[in-house]
Design an enzyme around this catalytic site. Structure first.
Site, PDB file in Angstrom:
ATOM      1  CB  ALA A  11      -0.919  -0.011   1.222  1.00 46.25           C
ATOM      2  CB  THR A  92      12.043  -4.135  -6.025  1.00 46.19           C
ATOM      3  OG1 THR A  92      11.674  -2.944  -6.754  1.00 46.19           O
ATOM      4  CG2 THR A  92      10.937  -5.142  -6.155  1.00 46.19           C
ATOM      5  CB  THR A 132      10.525  -1.712 -10.984  1.00 39.05           C
ATOM      6  OG1 THR A 132       9.553  -0.691 -11.213  1.00 39.05           O
ATOM      7  CG2 THR A 132      11.604  -1.665 -12.039  1.00 39.05           C
ATOM      8  CB  CYS A 276      12.400   4.220  -9.191  1.00 34.75           C
ATOM      9  SG  CYS A 276      11.099   3.572  -8.130  1.00 34.75           S
ATOM     10  CG  PHE A 338      12.182  12.353  -5.219  1.00 35.61           C
ATOM     11  CD1 PHE A 338      11.101  11.793  -4.563  1.00 35.61           C
ATOM     12  CD2 PHE A 338      12.232  12.252  -6.601  1.00 35.61           C
ATOM     13  CE1 PHE A 338      10.081  11.163  -5.259  1.00 35.61           C
ATOM     14  CE2 PHE A 338      11.222  11.611  -7.320  1.00 35.61           C
ATOM     15  CZ  PHE A 338      10.146  11.074  -6.640  1.00 35.61           C
ATOM     16  NE  ARG A 346      10.450   5.942  -1.393  1.00 30.97           N
ATOM     17  CZ  ARG A 346       9.610   5.036  -1.880  1.00 30.97           C
ATOM     18  NH1 ARG A 346       9.769   3.761  -1.578  1.00 30.97           N
ATOM     19  NH2 ARG A 346       8.630   5.399  -2.669  1.00 30.97           N
TER      20      ARG A 346
HETATM   21  P1  NAD Z   1       6.744   1.615  -1.055  1.00 29.82           P
HETATM   22  O1  NAD Z   1       7.896   1.327  -0.190  1.00 29.82           O
HETATM   23  O2  NAD Z   1       6.104   2.964  -1.010  1.00 29.82           O
HETATM   24  O3  NAD Z   1       5.582   0.541  -0.779  1.00 29.82           O
HETATM   25  C1  NAD Z   1       5.802  -0.818  -0.688  1.00 29.82           C
HETATM   26  C2  NAD Z   1       4.883  -1.379   0.408  1.00 29.82           C
HETATM   27  O4  NAD Z   1       4.946  -2.807   0.399  1.00 29.82           O
HETATM   28  C3  NAD Z   1       5.267  -0.949   1.829  1.00 29.82           C
HETATM   29  O5  NAD Z   1       4.171  -0.297   2.428  1.00 29.82           O
HETATM   30  C4  NAD Z   1       5.599  -2.269   2.551  1.00 29.82           C
HETATM   31  O6  NAD Z   1       5.190  -2.274   3.906  1.00 29.82           O
HETATM   32  C5  NAD Z   1       4.802  -3.270   1.736  1.00 29.82           C
HETATM   33  N1  NAD Z   1       5.307  -4.642   1.813  1.00 29.82           N
HETATM   34  C6  NAD Z   1       6.563  -5.100   1.561  1.00 29.82           C
HETATM   35  N2  NAD Z   1       6.617  -6.435   1.659  1.00 29.82           N
HETATM   36  C7  NAD Z   1       5.365  -6.854   1.992  1.00 29.82           C
HETATM   37  C8  NAD Z   1       4.791  -8.127   2.197  1.00 29.82           C
HETATM   38  N3  NAD Z   1       5.517  -9.247   2.054  1.00 29.82           N
HETATM   39  N4  NAD Z   1       3.488  -8.190   2.532  1.00 29.82           N
HETATM   40  C9  NAD Z   1       2.749  -7.061   2.647  1.00 29.82           C
HETATM   41  N5  NAD Z   1       3.235  -5.825   2.435  1.00 29.82           N
HETATM   42  C10 NAD Z   1       4.530  -5.724   2.102  1.00 29.82           C
HETATM   43  O7  NAD Z   1       7.220   1.296  -2.545  1.00 29.82           O
HETATM   44  P2  NAD Z   1       6.678   1.976  -3.892  1.00 29.82           P
HETATM   45  O8  NAD Z   1       7.340   3.291  -4.101  1.00 29.82           O
HETATM   46  O9  NAD Z   1       5.196   1.870  -3.916  1.00 29.82           O
HETATM   47  O10 NAD Z   1       7.305   0.993  -4.983  1.00 29.82           O
HETATM   48  C11 NAD Z   1       6.818  -0.324  -5.162  1.00 29.82           C
HETATM   49  C12 NAD Z   1       7.382  -0.888  -6.448  1.00 29.82           C
HETATM   50  O11 NAD Z   1       6.916  -0.116  -7.562  1.00 29.82           O
HETATM   51  C13 NAD Z   1       8.907  -0.852  -6.559  1.00 29.82           C
HETATM   52  O12 NAD Z   1       9.331  -1.984  -7.248  1.00 29.82           O
HETATM   53  C14 NAD Z   1       9.188   0.379  -7.379  1.00 29.82           C
HETATM   54  O13 NAD Z   1      10.399   0.278  -8.106  1.00 29.82           O
HETATM   55  C15 NAD Z   1       8.010   0.400  -8.336  1.00 29.82           C
HETATM   56  N6  NAD Z   1       7.633   1.726  -8.834  1.00 29.82           N
HETATM   57  C16 NAD Z   1       7.596   2.794  -7.998  1.00 29.82           C
HETATM   58  C17 NAD Z   1       7.177   4.030  -8.469  1.00 29.82           C
HETATM   59  C18 NAD Z   1       7.114   5.239  -7.587  1.00 29.82           C
HETATM   60  O14 NAD Z   1       6.850   6.312  -8.102  1.00 29.82           O
HETATM   61  N7  NAD Z   1       7.329   5.132  -6.297  1.00 29.82           N
HETATM   62  C19 NAD Z   1       6.751   4.150  -9.808  1.00 29.82           C
HETATM   63  C20 NAD Z   1       6.789   3.022 -10.622  1.00 29.82           C
HETATM   64  C21 NAD Z   1       7.220   1.810 -10.129  1.00 29.82           C
HETATM   65  C1  UGA Z   2      10.256   8.190 -12.452  1.00 28.46           C
HETATM   66  C2  UGA Z   2       9.715   8.031 -13.877  1.00 28.46           C
HETATM   67  O1  UGA Z   2       9.502   9.332 -14.433  1.00 28.46           O
HETATM   68  C3  UGA Z   2       8.422   7.237 -13.876  1.00 28.46           C
HETATM   69  O2  UGA Z   2       7.987   7.020 -15.221  1.00 28.46           O
HETATM   70  C4  UGA Z   2       8.664   5.892 -13.190  1.00 28.46           C
HETATM   71  O3  UGA Z   2       7.455   5.155 -13.126  1.00 28.46           O
HETATM   72  C5  UGA Z   2       9.189   6.132 -11.799  1.00 28.46           C
HETATM   73  O4  UGA Z   2      10.409   6.909 -11.868  1.00 28.46           O
HETATM   74  C6  UGA Z   2       9.544   4.869 -11.063  1.00 28.46           C
HETATM   75  O5  UGA Z   2       9.780   3.852 -11.667  1.00 28.46           O
HETATM   76  O6  UGA Z   2       9.611   5.014  -9.845  1.00 28.46           O
HETATM   77  P1  UGA Z   2       9.708   9.746 -10.385  1.00 28.46           P
HETATM   78  O7  UGA Z   2      11.028   9.280  -9.889  1.00 28.46           O
HETATM   79  O8  UGA Z   2       8.534   9.645  -9.483  1.00 28.46           O
HETATM   80  O9  UGA Z   2       9.318   8.961 -11.713  1.00 28.46           O
HETATM   81  O10 UGA Z   2       9.812  11.274 -10.818  1.00 28.46           O
HETATM   82  P2  UGA Z   2      10.488  12.010 -12.091  1.00 28.46           P
HETATM   83  O11 UGA Z   2       9.578  13.054 -12.547  1.00 28.46           O
HETATM   84  O12 UGA Z   2      10.973  11.051 -13.089  1.00 28.46           O
HETATM   85  O13 UGA Z   2      11.737  12.722 -11.418  1.00 28.46           O
HETATM   86  C7  UGA Z   2      12.839  11.966 -10.937  1.00 28.46           C
HETATM   87  C8  UGA Z   2      13.958  12.915 -10.563  1.00 28.46           C
HETATM   88  O14 UGA Z   2      14.529  13.500 -11.741  1.00 28.46           O
HETATM   89  C9  UGA Z   2      13.521  14.092  -9.688  1.00 28.46           C
HETATM   90  O15 UGA Z   2      14.489  14.313  -8.695  1.00 28.46           O
HETATM   91  C10 UGA Z   2      13.460  15.252 -10.667  1.00 28.46           C
HETATM   92  O16 UGA Z   2      13.673  16.497 -10.043  1.00 28.46           O
HETATM   93  C11 UGA Z   2      14.603  14.901 -11.602  1.00 28.46           C
HETATM   94  N1  UGA Z   2      14.507  15.525 -12.944  1.00 28.46           N
HETATM   95  C12 UGA Z   2      13.451  15.247 -13.745  1.00 28.46           C
HETATM   96  C13 UGA Z   2      15.527  16.353 -13.379  1.00 28.46           C
HETATM   97  O17 UGA Z   2      16.514  16.591 -12.658  1.00 28.46           O
HETATM   98  N2  UGA Z   2      15.437  16.916 -14.624  1.00 28.46           N
HETATM   99  C14 UGA Z   2      14.404  16.653 -15.451  1.00 28.46           C
HETATM  100  O18 UGA Z   2      14.395  17.186 -16.596  1.00 28.46           O
HETATM  101  C15 UGA Z   2      13.382  15.803 -15.007  1.00 28.46           C
END
Ligand code: NAD
Ligand code: UGA
Length: 448
Positions: A11, A92, A132, A276, A338, A346
Site C-alpha cells: 500500500a 524492490t 519493478t 527508483c 526529491f 527517498r
Molecule cells: P513503497 O515502499 O512505497 O511501498 C511498498 C509497500 O509494500 C510498503 O508499504 C511495505 O510495507 C509493503 N510490503 C513489503 N513487503 C510486503 C509483504 N511481504 N506483505 C505485505 N506488504 C509488504 O514502494 P513503492 O514506491 O510503492 O514501490 C513499489 C514498487 O513499484 C517498486 O518496485 C518500485 O520500483 C516500483 N515503482 C515505484 C514508483 C514510484 O513512483 N514510487 C513508480 C513506478 C514503479
Molecule cells: C520516475 C519516472 O519518471 C516514472 O515514469 C517511473 O514510473 C518512476 O520513476 C519509477 O519507476 O519510480 P519519479 O522518480 O517519481 O518517476 O519522478 P520524475 O519526474 O521522473 O523525477 C525523478 C527525478 O529526476 C527528480 O528528482 C526530478 O527532479 C529529476 N529531474 C526530472 C531532473 O533533474 N530533470 C528533469 O528534466 C526531469
C-alpha cells in the site's frame, strides 16, 4: 475468468494510488490493498487529509472509491484467498548484503508475497508483477508458486507501473501506455485479456501494449534508464557551461526544440532523486554484468556516477563560496522531497547536499511543505548520523518558510512553487538555486 475481487499487496506510493484509480474506474470490482505495515493501513483508512501518500488529486479519488469498492486491510491471508487477481506492488530496493549487494534488486519482499500467495490460495489466480523487477523474475515467482502450491493454477503477468510521483493520478488517468506481458499460451493470453479488460475501462485500446513477459519486465528498467540518462547528459553539460559561459537553460531550450530529441527530461538539476532511478539503473548494470556485457554495464553505470558527481559539485560550490569552511554558518535547506508535489524524500538530492554541508561544519535550518519533521530526522539518522544526539541544536526543521531567520545562505533543493525569490534588500542573502544550477544569486531573498 470473471474478475470480481482484486487484492494488491503493498500500500505504498504505487499500490495506493494505482488501486484507488482502478477502484474508481471499475465500480463492479472490489479492490483491497493489503500491507504488513498496520500504521500505513490505518492512515489509508483514516482522515483524507492525512493519507500516507501525498499526491495532487488522490484525496478526491480515495474519497469516492473508499465509500464504495476500495478497501485497505492488514488481513493478507483472507484477501489473497478471496481475489481472482493479485497485484504485487511491494518495494524492490537495492540489495544491501549478499551476492550483488549495492547493485542487484532485493527480491525478498516479492518472494515473500509469492510464498503468501502460494500459502493462502485455494482457487486459480492471476498474479501480476506491478513492482519493478529484473528481467526473468517471473520465472522465479512461478517456481515458488508451483513448488509451494500444487492444487491451483497460477498465471503470471508483468504489468510495470510508469507513474511519476507528484503527477501520479494524472499519469494513471491518462497513461502514455499500459504495458502487459504474458505467456503466449492459451491460459496466458486469457489472463492478459482479463487485465486488458480492466484497463480498457478508461485507457484507449491502442495505448494498451501486450508483449511477452521478458520484454515487459525489461522495458520498465530500460524506460527509467533512458529517462535518467537524459538528466545525467544535461547535468554533465551544466558543468561545461559553467566553465565556458554558456547557459544550461538556453542550451536545454535549444536542444529540446529538435523534435527528434524533445524538450522533456533535459532540465538541469542538482541531480535526480527518488526511490527508483538509481536502484533501477544499478539493477540494469548488475544484469548486464551477469550476462557478461561489461561495456553495456559500464555505459549505464556512468549515468549514476554523473548523478553523484552533480550533487557533490553543487555542494562544493557552496563550500567554495564560504572559502572552504562552514563552521559557524547556518544554511537554510529549502525542500527535502526529491521533487515537488510529493512527500517522498527517498534518495533526494537534499539529503546528500545537506550531509556534505553539515560535515563541513554548517548548521542547517530545513523546511519542506510536505515532508514531515519525523521523516526528515529519520532520513538523517538512517543515512548519515546514526548517533544523532549532537544534531539537536545544529539542525532545525521548521514548520513555516517564514520561520527561517538568521541564515547565511539559502539553498533551494526542491522545485516547490512556493520558493519564490523576491527582491528584498533588507534581508538579502546568497542563494544557491538548484532550479537554476549555473547561477548563484546574491541580491534576492525568499518569500511567498
Ligand atoms: P513503497 O515502499 O512505497 O511501498 C511498498 C509497500 O509494500 C510498503 O508499504 C511495505 O510495507 C509493503 N510490503 C513489503 N513487503 C510486503 C509483504 N511481504 N506483505 C505485505 N506488504 C509488504 O514502494 P513503492 O514506491 O510503492 O514501490 C513499489 C514498487 O513499484 C517498486 O518496485 C518500485 O520500483 C516500483 N515503482 C515505484 C514508483 C514510484 O513512483 N514510487 C513508480 C513506478 C514503479
Ligand atoms: C520516475 C519516472 O519518471 C516514472 O515514469 C517511473 O514510473 C518512476 O520513476 C519509477 O519507476 O519510480 P519519479 O522518480 O517519481 O518517476 O519522478 P520524475 O519526474 O521522473 O523525477 C525523478 C527525478 O529526476 C527528480 O528528482 C526530478 O527532479 C529529476 N529531474 C526530472 C531532473 O533533474 N530533470 C528533469 O528534466 C526531469
Amino acid at each position: 475468468m470473471e474478475i470480481k475481487n482484486i487484492c494488491c499487496i503493498g500500500a505504498g506510493y504505487v499500490g495506493g494510488p494505482t488501486m484507488s484509480v482502478i477502484a474508481l474506474k471499475c465500480p463492479h470490482i472490489n479492490v483491497t490493498v493489503v500491507d504488513s505495515d498496520s500504521k500505513k493501513i490505518n492512515k489509508w483508512n483514516g482522515p483524507l487529509n492525512d493519507l500516507p501518500v501525498y499526491e495532487p488529486g488522490l484525496i478526491e479519488v480515495v474519497k469516492v472509491a473508499r465509500k464504495r469498492n476500495l478497501f485497505f486491510s492488514t488481513d493478507i491471508a483472507k484477501n489473497i484467498e478471496k481475489a481472482e487477481m493479485i497485484f504485487m506492488a511491494v518495494n524492490t530496493p537495492t540489495k544491501t548484503e549478499g551476492e550483488g549487494a549495492g547493485m542487484a534488486a532485493d527480491l525478498r519482499y516479492v518472494e515473500a508475497c509469492a510464498r503468501d500467495i502460494a500459502k493462502y490460495s485455494k482457487s486459480d489466480k492471476i498474479v501480476i508483477e506491478k513492482s519493478t523487477l529484473p528481467v526473468r523474475t517471473a520465472e522465479k515467482i512461478k517456481e515458488i508458486l508451483i513448488s509451494e502450491n500444487k492444487s491451483v493454477k497460477f498465471e503470471i503477468l508483468s504489468n510495470p507501473e510508469f507513474l511519476a510521483e507528484g503527477t501520479a493520478i494524472q499519469d494513471l488517468f491518462k497513461s502514455d501506455r499500459v504495458l502487459i506481458g504474458g505467456d503466449n499460451t492459451k491460459s496466458g493470453q486469457k489472463a492478459v485479456e482479463a487485465l486488458v479488460n480492466i484497463y480498457s475501462k478508461w485507457i484507449q485500446e491502442e495505448k494498451i501494449l501486450t508483449t511477452n513477459v521478458w520484454s515487459s519486465e525489461l522495458a520498465k528498467l530500460a524506460s527509467n534508464a533512458m529517462l535518467a540518462q537524459r538528466i545525467s547528459s544535461i547535468n554533465s553539460l551544466s558543468a561545461l557551461c559553467e566553465k565556458t559561459g554558456a547557459n544550461i537553460d538556453e542550451l536545454s531550450t535549444a536542444i529540446g526544440m529538435d523534435h527528434r530529441i524533445g524538450k522533456y527530461f533535459i532540465k538541469a538539476s542538482v541531480g535526480f532523486g527518488g526511490s527508483c532511478f538509481q536502484k533501477d539503473i544499478l539493477n540494469l548494470v548488475y544484469l548486464c554484468k551477469f550476462y557478461g556485457l561489461n561495456e553495456v554495464a559500464e555505459y549505464w553505470h556512468q549515468v549514476v556516477r554523473i548523478n553523484n558527481y552533480q550533487k557533490e559539485r553543487f555542494a562544493q560550490k557552496i563550500i567554495n563560496y564560504f572559502n572552504g569552511d562552514l563552521t559557524g554558518r547556518r544554511i537554510a535547506i529549502l525542500g527535502w522531497a526529491f521533487k515537488a508535489n510529493t512527500n517522498d524524500s527517498r534518495e533526494s538530492a537534499s539529503i546528500k547536499v545537506s550531509e556534505i554541508l553539515f560535515k563541513k561544519g554548517a548548521s542547517l535550518s530545513i523546511y519542506d511543505p510536505k515532508v514531515s519533521k519525523e521523516t526528515i530526522f529519520d532520513d538523517i539518522e538512517n543515512l548519515w548520523a546514526a548517533d544523532n544526539h549532537f544534531l539537536d541544536n545544529k539542525i532545525d526543521v521548521l514548520k513555516e518558510l517564514s520561520d527561517i531567520k538568521q541564515v547565511d545562505a539559502f539553498v533551494i533543493l526542491t522545485e516547490w512553487k512556493e520558493f519564490k525569490l523576491i527582491d528584498n534588500n533588507e534581508e538579502s542573502k546568497v542563494i544557491f538555486d538548484g532550479r537554476n544550477i549555473n547561477q548563484n544569486k546574491n541580491k534576492f531573498s525568499i518569500g511567498k
